[in-house]
Write an enzyme that holds these catalytic residues in place. Sequence first.
Site, PDB file in Angstrom:
ATOM      1  N   ARG A  51      17.634  33.649   7.151  1.00 27.62           N
ATOM      2  CA  ARG A  51      17.757  34.393   5.881  1.00 27.62           C
ATOM      3  C   ARG A  51      18.073  35.489   5.969  1.00 27.62           C
ATOM      4  O   ARG A  51      19.204  35.835   4.767  1.00 27.62           O
ATOM      5  CB  ARG A  51      16.736  34.552   4.920  1.00 27.62           C
ATOM      6  CG  ARG A  51      16.358  33.137   4.861  1.00 27.62           C
ATOM      7  CD  ARG A  51      15.141  32.740   4.197  1.00 27.62           C
ATOM      8  NE  ARG A  51      13.799  33.013   5.105  1.00 27.62           N
ATOM      9  CZ  ARG A  51      12.782  33.405   4.788  1.00 27.62           C
ATOM     10  NH1 ARG A  51      11.922  33.430   3.834  1.00 27.62           N
ATOM     11  NH2 ARG A  51      11.651  34.813   5.417  1.00 27.62           N
ATOM     12  N   LYS A 148       5.664  25.829  19.932  1.00 22.63           N
ATOM     13  CA  LYS A 148       4.094  25.426  19.464  1.00 22.63           C
ATOM     14  C   LYS A 148       3.950  26.062  18.528  1.00 22.63           C
ATOM     15  O   LYS A 148       4.847  27.335  18.876  1.00 22.63           O
ATOM     16  CB  LYS A 148       3.686  25.869  20.306  1.00 22.63           C
ATOM     17  CG  LYS A 148       2.985  26.810  21.187  1.00 22.63           C
ATOM     18  CD  LYS A 148       1.885  27.532  21.956  1.00 22.63           C
ATOM     19  CE  LYS A 148       1.229  28.896  22.181  1.00 22.63           C
ATOM     20  NZ  LYS A 148       0.367  29.641  22.863  1.00 22.63           N
ATOM     21  N   HIS A 178       5.810  27.034  27.154  1.00 22.19           N
ATOM     22  CA  HIS A 178       6.946  27.517  27.951  1.00 22.19           C
ATOM     23  C   HIS A 178       6.611  27.567  29.823  1.00 22.19           C
ATOM     24  O   HIS A 178       6.333  27.545  30.654  1.00 22.19           O
ATOM     25  CB  HIS A 178       7.430  28.921  27.362  1.00 22.19           C
ATOM     26  CG  HIS A 178       6.018  29.733  27.420  1.00 22.19           C
ATOM     27  ND1 HIS A 178       5.071  29.708  26.803  1.00 22.19           N
ATOM     28  CD2 HIS A 178       5.390  30.757  28.059  1.00 22.19           C
ATOM     29  CE1 HIS A 178       4.186  31.065  26.826  1.00 22.19           C
ATOM     30  NE2 HIS A 178       4.917  31.265  28.006  1.00 22.19           N
ATOM     31  N   LYS A 182       7.185  27.306  34.241  1.00 22.24           N
ATOM     32  CA  LYS A 182       7.649  28.899  34.990  1.00 22.24           C
ATOM     33  C   LYS A 182       7.489  28.081  36.770  1.00 22.24           C
ATOM     34  O   LYS A 182       8.032  27.188  36.720  1.00 22.24           O
ATOM     35  CB  LYS A 182       5.848  28.656  35.085  1.00 22.24           C
ATOM     36  CG  LYS A 182       5.872  29.976  33.518  1.00 22.24           C
ATOM     37  CD  LYS A 182       4.502  30.284  33.846  1.00 22.24           C
ATOM     38  CE  LYS A 182       4.029  31.135  32.428  1.00 22.24           C
ATOM     39  NZ  LYS A 182       4.766  32.621  33.028  1.00 22.24           N
ATOM     40  N   GLU A 216      -5.532  37.149  28.774  1.00 19.51           N
ATOM     41  CA  GLU A 216      -5.359  37.841  28.606  1.00 19.51           C
ATOM     42  C   GLU A 216      -5.302  38.847  28.659  1.00 19.51           C
ATOM     43  O   GLU A 216      -6.755  39.528  28.431  1.00 19.51           O
ATOM     44  CB  GLU A 216      -4.115  37.236  27.857  1.00 19.51           C
ATOM     45  CG  GLU A 216      -3.221  36.321  27.527  1.00 19.51           C
ATOM     46  CD  GLU A 216      -2.846  35.546  25.997  1.00 19.51           C
ATOM     47  OE1 GLU A 216      -2.230  36.079  25.700  1.00 19.51           O
ATOM     48  OE2 GLU A 216      -3.930  34.827  25.015  1.00 19.51           O
ATOM     49  N   ASP A 235      -4.589  27.266  20.049  1.00 20.39           N
ATOM     50  CA  ASP A 235      -3.433  28.073  20.843  1.00 20.39           C
ATOM     51  C   ASP A 235      -3.238  27.657  21.587  1.00 20.39           C
ATOM     52  O   ASP A 235      -2.049  28.018  21.989  1.00 20.39           O
ATOM     53  CB  ASP A 235      -4.258  29.880  20.427  1.00 20.39           C
ATOM     54  CG  ASP A 235      -3.104  30.617  20.911  1.00 20.39           C
ATOM     55  OD1 ASP A 235      -1.811  30.122  19.937  1.00 20.39           O
ATOM     56  OD2 ASP A 235      -2.929  32.099  21.209  1.00 20.39           O
ATOM     57  N   HIS A 240      -0.499  24.929  26.656  1.00 23.44           N
ATOM     58  CA  HIS A 240      -1.158  24.988  28.114  1.00 23.44           C
ATOM     59  C   HIS A 240      -2.031  24.665  28.572  1.00 23.44           C
ATOM     60  O   HIS A 240      -1.862  24.448  29.774  1.00 23.44           O
ATOM     61  CB  HIS A 240      -0.775  26.892  27.196  1.00 23.44           C
ATOM     62  CG  HIS A 240      -0.112  27.753  27.312  1.00 23.44           C
ATOM     63  ND1 HIS A 240       1.175  26.874  26.932  1.00 23.44           N
ATOM     64  CD2 HIS A 240       0.624  28.126  25.667  1.00 23.44           C
ATOM     65  CE1 HIS A 240       1.516  27.773  25.932  1.00 23.44           C
ATOM     66  NE2 HIS A 240       1.201  28.856  25.869  1.00 23.44           N
ATOM     67  N   LYS A 331      -8.922  36.324  25.350  1.00 22.16           N
ATOM     68  CA  LYS A 331      -8.056  37.198  25.442  1.00 22.16           C
ATOM     69  C   LYS A 331      -9.126  38.621  25.437  1.00 22.16           C
ATOM     70  O   LYS A 331      -9.987  38.630  25.392  1.00 22.16           O
ATOM     71  CB  LYS A 331      -7.544  37.186  23.550  1.00 22.16           C
ATOM     72  CG  LYS A 331      -6.908  36.251  23.030  1.00 22.16           C
ATOM     73  CD  LYS A 331      -5.734  36.414  21.840  1.00 22.16           C
ATOM     74  CE  LYS A 331      -5.045  35.984  21.812  1.00 22.16           C
ATOM     75  NZ  LYS A 331      -3.800  36.185  22.286  1.00 22.16           N
TER      76      LYS A 331
HETATM   77  P1  NAP Z   1       8.904  35.384  13.270  1.00 23.85           P
HETATM   78  O1  NAP Z   1       8.798  36.484  13.400  1.00 23.85           O
HETATM   79  O2  NAP Z   1       8.376  35.275  11.746  1.00 23.85           O
HETATM   80  O3  NAP Z   1      10.212  35.201  12.845  1.00 23.85           O
HETATM   81  C1  NAP Z   1      10.767  33.190  12.221  1.00 23.85           C
HETATM   82  C2  NAP Z   1      12.091  33.624  12.034  1.00 23.85           C
HETATM   83  O4  NAP Z   1      12.475  32.986  10.724  1.00 23.85           O
HETATM   84  C3  NAP Z   1      13.181  34.433  11.133  1.00 23.85           C
HETATM   85  O5  NAP Z   1      14.351  34.684  12.166  1.00 23.85           O
HETATM   86  C4  NAP Z   1      13.353  34.529   9.931  1.00 23.85           C
HETATM   87  O6  NAP Z   1      14.402  35.289   9.638  1.00 23.85           O
HETATM   88  C5  NAP Z   1      13.596  32.873  10.056  1.00 23.85           C
HETATM   89  N1  NAP Z   1      13.395  32.408   8.766  1.00 23.85           N
HETATM   90  C6  NAP Z   1      11.646  32.573   7.538  1.00 23.85           C
HETATM   91  N2  NAP Z   1      11.621  31.198   6.948  1.00 23.85           N
HETATM   92  C7  NAP Z   1      13.409  31.439   7.056  1.00 23.85           C
HETATM   93  C8  NAP Z   1      14.021  30.151   5.574  1.00 23.85           C
HETATM   94  N3  NAP Z   1      13.242  30.020   4.715  1.00 23.85           N
HETATM   95  N4  NAP Z   1      15.472  29.950   6.308  1.00 23.85           N
HETATM   96  C9  NAP Z   1      15.977  30.327   7.602  1.00 23.85           C
HETATM   97  N5  NAP Z   1      15.270  31.755   7.917  1.00 23.85           N
HETATM   98  C10 NAP Z   1      13.521  31.267   8.228  1.00 23.85           C
HETATM   99  O7  NAP Z   1       8.456  34.236  13.894  1.00 23.85           O
HETATM  100  P2  NAP Z   1       8.653  34.281  15.517  1.00 23.85           P
HETATM  101  O8  NAP Z   1       7.053  35.040  16.166  1.00 23.85           O
HETATM  102  O9  NAP Z   1       9.947  34.434  16.373  1.00 23.85           O
HETATM  103  O10 NAP Z   1       7.977  32.461  15.610  1.00 23.85           O
HETATM  104  C11 NAP Z   1       9.131  31.905  15.509  1.00 23.85           C
HETATM  105  C12 NAP Z   1       7.974  30.090  15.932  1.00 23.85           C
HETATM  106  O11 NAP Z   1       7.929  30.599  16.906  1.00 23.85           O
HETATM  107  C13 NAP Z   1       7.115  30.005  15.909  1.00 23.85           C
HETATM  108  O12 NAP Z   1       6.514  28.473  15.191  1.00 23.85           O
HETATM  109  C14 NAP Z   1       5.994  30.593  16.418  1.00 23.85           C
HETATM  110  O13 NAP Z   1       4.648  30.382  16.403  1.00 23.85           O
HETATM  111  C15 NAP Z   1       6.191  29.872  17.931  1.00 23.85           C
HETATM  112  N6  NAP Z   1       6.406  30.954  18.594  1.00 23.85           N
HETATM  113  C16 NAP Z   1       6.341  32.692  18.667  1.00 23.85           C
HETATM  114  C17 NAP Z   1       6.349  32.710  19.972  1.00 23.85           C
HETATM  115  C18 NAP Z   1       6.344  34.841  19.865  1.00 23.85           C
HETATM  116  O14 NAP Z   1       6.278  35.244  21.092  1.00 23.85           O
HETATM  117  N7  NAP Z   1       6.947  35.628  18.975  1.00 23.85           N
HETATM  118  C19 NAP Z   1       5.476  32.609  21.579  1.00 23.85           C
HETATM  119  C20 NAP Z   1       5.466  30.966  21.438  1.00 23.85           C
HETATM  120  C21 NAP Z   1       5.904  29.982  20.106  1.00 23.85           C
HETATM  121  P3  NAP Z   1      14.250  35.847   8.088  1.00 23.85           P
HETATM  122  O15 NAP Z   1      13.803  36.065   7.274  1.00 23.85           O
HETATM  123  O16 NAP Z   1      16.123  36.187   8.264  1.00 23.85           O
HETATM  124  O17 NAP Z   1      15.105  34.018   7.242  1.00 23.85           O
END
Ligand code: NAP
Length: 484
Positions: A51, A148, A178, A182, A216, A235, A240, A331
């Site tokens: 967005r 996930k 992920h 590995k 971790e 989690d 995993h 953790k």
């Molecule tokens: P994040 O940092 O909160 O990013 C969320 C993304 O979604 C942002 O780019 C946000 O951008 C976008 N977004 C939110 N609402 C939206 C909407 N209505 N329309 C379009 N885009 C929207 O989350 P994240 O950590 O990257 O995680 C993303 C997913 O991967 C989650 O399901 C999380 O559980 C999973 N995950 C993350 C990690 C990690 O290491 N971060 C690891 C494993 C799994 P805008 O606000 O600009 O829209």
Amino acid sequence: MVSRVIPVDPFDLVVFGGTGDLARRKILPALFRRYCAGQMPEGSRIIGAARTDLDAASYRTLAAQAIRDHGGGRACEDGTLDRFLGIVDYVTTDAQGDQGWPDLARLLTKDLVRAFYLSVGPGLFGDIAQRIRAHGLANGQSRIVVEKPFGHDLASARDLNRTLATHFEEGQVYRIDHYLGKETVQNLMAVRFGNMLFEPLWNSQYVDHIQITVAETVGVGGREDYYDRAGAMRDMMQNHLMQLLCLIAMEPPARFEPDPVRDEKLKVIRALDPVEPHHIVRGQYDPGGEGPGYREEVGRPRSTTESYVALKAHVSNWRWSGTPFYLRTGKRLVARSSVINVVFKDAPHSIFGPEAGRHANILSIRLQPNEGITLHVTIKEPGPGGMRLTEVPLDMSFAKALGPDGQDPPDAYERLIMDVIRGNQTLFMRGDEVEAAWAWVDPIIAGWQKRGEVPKPYDAASTGPLDADQLMRRDKRAWRGIKP
Ligand code: NAP
């Protein structure tokens, strides 16, 4: 040893959530590294979608920064980053509204592989899948990638599966874990099924027990709300650790192809016995070192969410009857270490007498850090002084021995994203696998809630609660140390 890079077909990859943490830390750097390796042919494009109102140039700046910050530039020629940014684009898109969708549709190239990476919260999966269809973004070669957590329990996982199935065939859905990307995890299959040496011993007759540890050092910082609703069981254990258990315990699939492999993994999950309450330990870290305790960190002084769980599982089938699997994850532990230890039984009789000592053979499969496999064998302690036995490691450290030009092996995301483009689902979870894993985990969590159980406290930077050691001691066994 120089790794062989097989280019994929040209593709369009849309990263929903392209401005988010996962995209910046993992997805964009991984894509850049594959580009450096020469795997992306001319005509491929990467399109960020979120967005936040950005033009393509600003998104390229964000991507470049993410790649610099998160190690994307390893061993790349000068100028490669600029060329890579030339294939990166951005469309301001609202997953729950109409903004951006017609522009996205216009950007996509006819007849190329189209991958839609949903790097957003699971609450948006349905909205995005539905709009991909409604705005005609999907073609015959479309794939959808989801991260996930895949559900919070069995019911929500089923809902997500049903939602995705409304818009995509199961053969188009790539559920990422992920850990499966590995190098070592795939090497585990190569070691098991490509050698004659191990598989004949891979059963309860020769294996005493198996330990799977994912430790971790970090706390829950940055993900407090999500984590406090999930806990270590949801989690880490449900996905995993269970995936690792499946790969260790499964029967040889007829072919290394998606459904034969996933059929065998599913059979393992379905063969798991329910876990007895006294075979599980939950823990929660106390303050220690520089860091706050769990409750302080999540800002909930009475939270009963576990940041640690250890359990003893049984796979009830012919191969594993009588061989326990001990799984633990937590953790703020003493070291960051993910390792599987296959502990073989002692030799039936020691011809050297009790004073020589005894050491079980252990096959250690390290997932992080320093991916590699070590076989601990017993030899004579060198030097005079009679026959005393000692343990030595036979080491296969992939980074040193097998990495291309001494580099680290490719990151899991690099491999998995390229598998998505190739259309190979072998290393992705099928919907029924995920549901079966929740069906095993749900009663455990329900039992805690019913009994009103509170996690045991453990010191930060320790190996976890003392009760987890007791879980092993009761069986006259001990955890291997948690070492970096
Ligand atoms: P994040 O940092 O909160 O990013 C969320 C993304 O979604 C942002 O780019 C946000 O951008 C976008 N977004 C939110 N609402 C939206 C909407 N209505 N329309 C379009 N885009 C929207 O989350 P994240 O950590 O990257 O995680 C993303 C997913 O991967 C989650 O399901 C999380 O559980 C999973 N995950 C993350 C990690 C990690 O290491 N971060 C690891 C494993 C799994 P805008 O606000 O600009 O829209």
